[in-house]
Design a protein around this motif. Structure first.
Motif, PDB file in Angstrom:
ATOM      1  N   LEU A  80      61.100 -33.133  22.832  1.00  0.00           N
ATOM      2  CA  LEU A  80      60.784 -31.858  23.009  1.00  0.00           C
ATOM      3  C   LEU A  80      59.985 -31.786  23.406  1.00  0.00           C
ATOM      4  CD1 LEU A  80      62.919 -29.824  20.369  1.00  0.00           C
ATOM      5  CD2 LEU A  80      63.950 -30.131  23.530  1.00  0.00           C
ATOM      6  N   VAL A  81      59.782 -30.972  24.493  1.00  0.00           N
ATOM      7  CA  VAL A  81      58.709 -30.768  25.729  1.00  0.00           C
ATOM      8  C   VAL A  81      58.217 -29.458  25.770  1.00  0.00           C
ATOM      9  CG1 VAL A  81      57.209 -31.952  26.781  1.00  0.00           C
ATOM     10  CG2 VAL A  81      58.496 -33.506  26.161  1.00  0.00           C
ATOM     11  N   PHE A  82      57.334 -28.648  25.267  1.00  0.00           N
ATOM     12  CA  PHE A  82      57.068 -27.108  25.898  1.00  0.00           C
ATOM     13  C   PHE A  82      55.779 -27.160  26.340  1.00  0.00           C
ATOM     14  CE2 PHE A  82      60.293 -26.703  22.315  1.00  0.00           C
ATOM     15  CZ  PHE A  82      61.280 -26.371  23.337  1.00  0.00           C
ATOM     16  N   LYS A  83      55.524 -26.711  27.567  1.00  0.00           N
ATOM     17  CA  LYS A  83      54.028 -26.481  28.251  1.00  0.00           C
ATOM     18  C   LYS A  83      53.774 -24.385  28.690  1.00  0.00           C
ATOM     19  CE  LYS A  83      50.964 -27.527  31.447  1.00  0.00           C
ATOM     20  NZ  LYS A  83      49.936 -28.229  32.360  1.00  0.00           N
ATOM     21  N   ASP A  84      53.468 -23.778  27.646  1.00  0.00           N
ATOM     22  CA  ASP A  84      53.885 -22.625  28.585  1.00  0.00           C
ATOM     23  C   ASP A  84      54.881 -22.614  28.625  1.00  0.00           C
ATOM     24  OD1 ASP A  84      50.815 -21.734  28.300  1.00  0.00           O
ATOM     25  OD2 ASP A  84      50.986 -22.669  30.657  1.00  0.00           O
TER      26      ASP A  84
ATOM     27  N   ILE B 141      57.246 -14.482  23.812  1.00  0.00           N
ATOM     28  CA  ILE B 141      57.452 -15.267  23.391  1.00  0.00           C
ATOM     29  C   ILE B 141      56.629 -16.382  24.017  1.00  0.00           C
ATOM     30  CG2 ILE B 141      58.661 -17.425  22.308  1.00  0.00           C
ATOM     31  CD1 ILE B 141      60.529 -15.559  21.178  1.00  0.00           C
ATOM     32  N   SER B 142      55.818 -17.702  24.304  1.00  0.00           N
ATOM     33  CA  SER B 142      55.331 -18.345  24.791  1.00  0.00           C
ATOM     34  C   SER B 142      55.193 -19.330  23.940  1.00  0.00           C
ATOM     35  CB  SER B 142      54.140 -17.610  25.421  1.00  0.00           C
ATOM     36  OG  SER B 142      53.471 -19.239  26.706  1.00  0.00           O
ATOM     37  N   PHE B 143      55.536 -21.271  23.913  1.00  0.00           N
ATOM     38  CA  PHE B 143      55.234 -21.965  23.363  1.00  0.00           C
ATOM     39  C   PHE B 143      54.562 -23.024  24.095  1.00  0.00           C
ATOM     40  CE2 PHE B 143      56.012 -25.978  20.451  1.00  0.00           C
ATOM     41  CZ  PHE B 143      55.421 -25.541  19.442  1.00  0.00           C
ATOM     42  N   THR B 144      53.782 -23.959  23.837  1.00  0.00           N
ATOM     43  CA  THR B 144      53.149 -24.699  23.992  1.00  0.00           C
ATOM     44  C   THR B 144      53.056 -26.402  22.933  1.00  0.00           C
ATOM     45  OG1 THR B 144      52.328 -24.480  26.131  1.00  0.00           O
ATOM     46  CG2 THR B 144      51.307 -26.629  25.541  1.00  0.00           C
ATOM     47  N   GLY B 145      53.819 -27.392  23.406  1.00  0.00           N
ATOM     48  CA  GLY B 145      54.102 -28.292  22.137  1.00  0.00           C
ATOM     49  C   GLY B 145      55.023 -29.292  22.490  1.00  0.00           C
TER      50      GLY B 145
END
Length: 352
Positions: free
Chosen positions: A283-287, A315-319
């Motif tokens: 899983l790849v999340f960017k903002d 909600i916002s997530f990078t990881g």
């Protein structure tokens, strides 16, 4: 002799098989009955070749064939010893050569056409789905939410079953067909067999392949079903006849999506990295906002995040996550966004 690799054209160019088809002598009949008994895996091909033989009326007398071959040998021998030949001899030799080339070509062409005929006259996806029941399909794999399972199929094909999914195969799988019944999501790598199309049937779609790799998503209560093609070529049908949705054919890198209520497949291209990430459970999340996070979690784990209250808007997530289970993913996202969660089957509710 090993007959396991015989194709239809091989049967049709075997004199004893032609004699068997026409029941011309007891020896040929006994021979092929024994071959069928010792090689059950080719019985279907034997029957198909016999049907085609009778259909085409392939029957060249032994005397006729022997005479023609004798003339051909004589002509070839004369070519070897004579520097020049009368034009009539050359024409005669060419006549015999071309006659037998034409016969062989006709057999090959008709055998190929017969295979195409069979593929095009197979039952529709809708018919296969309506006929599926617990008597003609057997459960071979089932997963819980967030779980994955790798399945080896009897023909050498494989299936990677995603979370909250189940896979059944036809009770006569790999004998007369290669039909599977899927609920949920799975990636298939298919062993080639032009005589037995590989068909993945769901409540919304039916995907037919000869030898390829593709991902099918069709959860029971989902608003959308899709097929993503990695290699080869597949035909995708709708299994709901009342919708009258036209079939589509995909090439690598294409995706067919059927949204609830639509009467046409939506065809788009997809990034192969997305499919590779799914296969590697990455899983790849960017903002990423909650909508994007929910969509990727649904695709990866087969789990739905229930509609959140207003607190979810921030909600916002990078990881990145590789090979992690759903709990590790949600705990990390929840830690940075100050929420916990509660799971009920295939649904997760966020608690702020």
């Amino acid at each position: 002799m090993d007959y396991s690799s015989y194709q239809i054209e091989d049967f049709l160019t075997d004199d004893s098989f032609i004699a068997y088809c026409y029941a011309e002598n007891a020896e040929a009949i006994k021979k092929w009955e024994n071959i069928a008994a010792e090689n059950p895996g080719i019985v279907q091909f034997i029957n198909e070749a016999r049907e085609l033989c009778l259909l085409l009326g392939i029957k060249v007398g032994a005397a006729e064939k022997a005479a023609a071959l004798d003339h051909l040998k004589l002509a070839l021998e004369e070519v070897a010893v004579e520097e020049e030949q009368p034009e009539s001899r050359i024409i005669a030799m060419r006549s015999y050569v071309m006659r037998w080339i034409a016969v062989a070509a006709a057999i090959l062409i008709m055998a190929g056409a017969f295979t195409v005929y069979q593929l095009n006259t197979n039952p529709t996806g809708a018919a296969l789905y309506s006929a599926a029941n617990d008597h003609n399909y057997t459960l071979i794999g089932q997963t819980k939410a967030g779980e994955r399972k790798f399945i080896h199929l009897p023909d050498g094909s494989t299936a990677l079953l995603n979370g909250a999914s189940s896979l059944k195969i036809a009770t006569d799988y790999n004998n007369h067909n290669r039909h599977l019944l899927l609920t949920g999501e799975a990636f298939f790598s298919v062993t080639k067999n032009k005589h037995k199309p590989f068909v993945v049937i769901t409540g919304k779609t039916a995907t037919t392949a000869l030898g390829t790799s593709f991902k099918v998503e069709s959860y029971a209560n989902a608003e959308v079903a899709s097929v993503m093609l990695a290699t080869g070529k597949v035909k995708v049908e709708c299994t709901q006849p009342d919708l009258e949705v036209a079939d589509v054919t995909l090439i690598p890198g294409q995706k067919a999506t059927l949204f609830k209520g639509d009467k046409v497949f939506t065809q788009t291209s997809f990034d192969n990295n997305d499919l590779q990430n799914w296969l590697n459970r990455k899983l790849v999340f960017k903002d990423a906002n909650l909508t994007e996070i929910s969509a990727k979690i649904k695709t990866m784990y087969g789990i739905t995040i229930a509609p959140a209250d207003k607190a979810g808007d921030g909600i916002s997530f990078t990881g990145e996550f590789s090979g992690k289970d759903i709990n590790e993913v949600l705990e990390a996202i929840g830690f940075t966004n100050h929420f916990t969660y509660k799971q009920d089957g295939n649904t997760i509710k966020l608690l702020f």
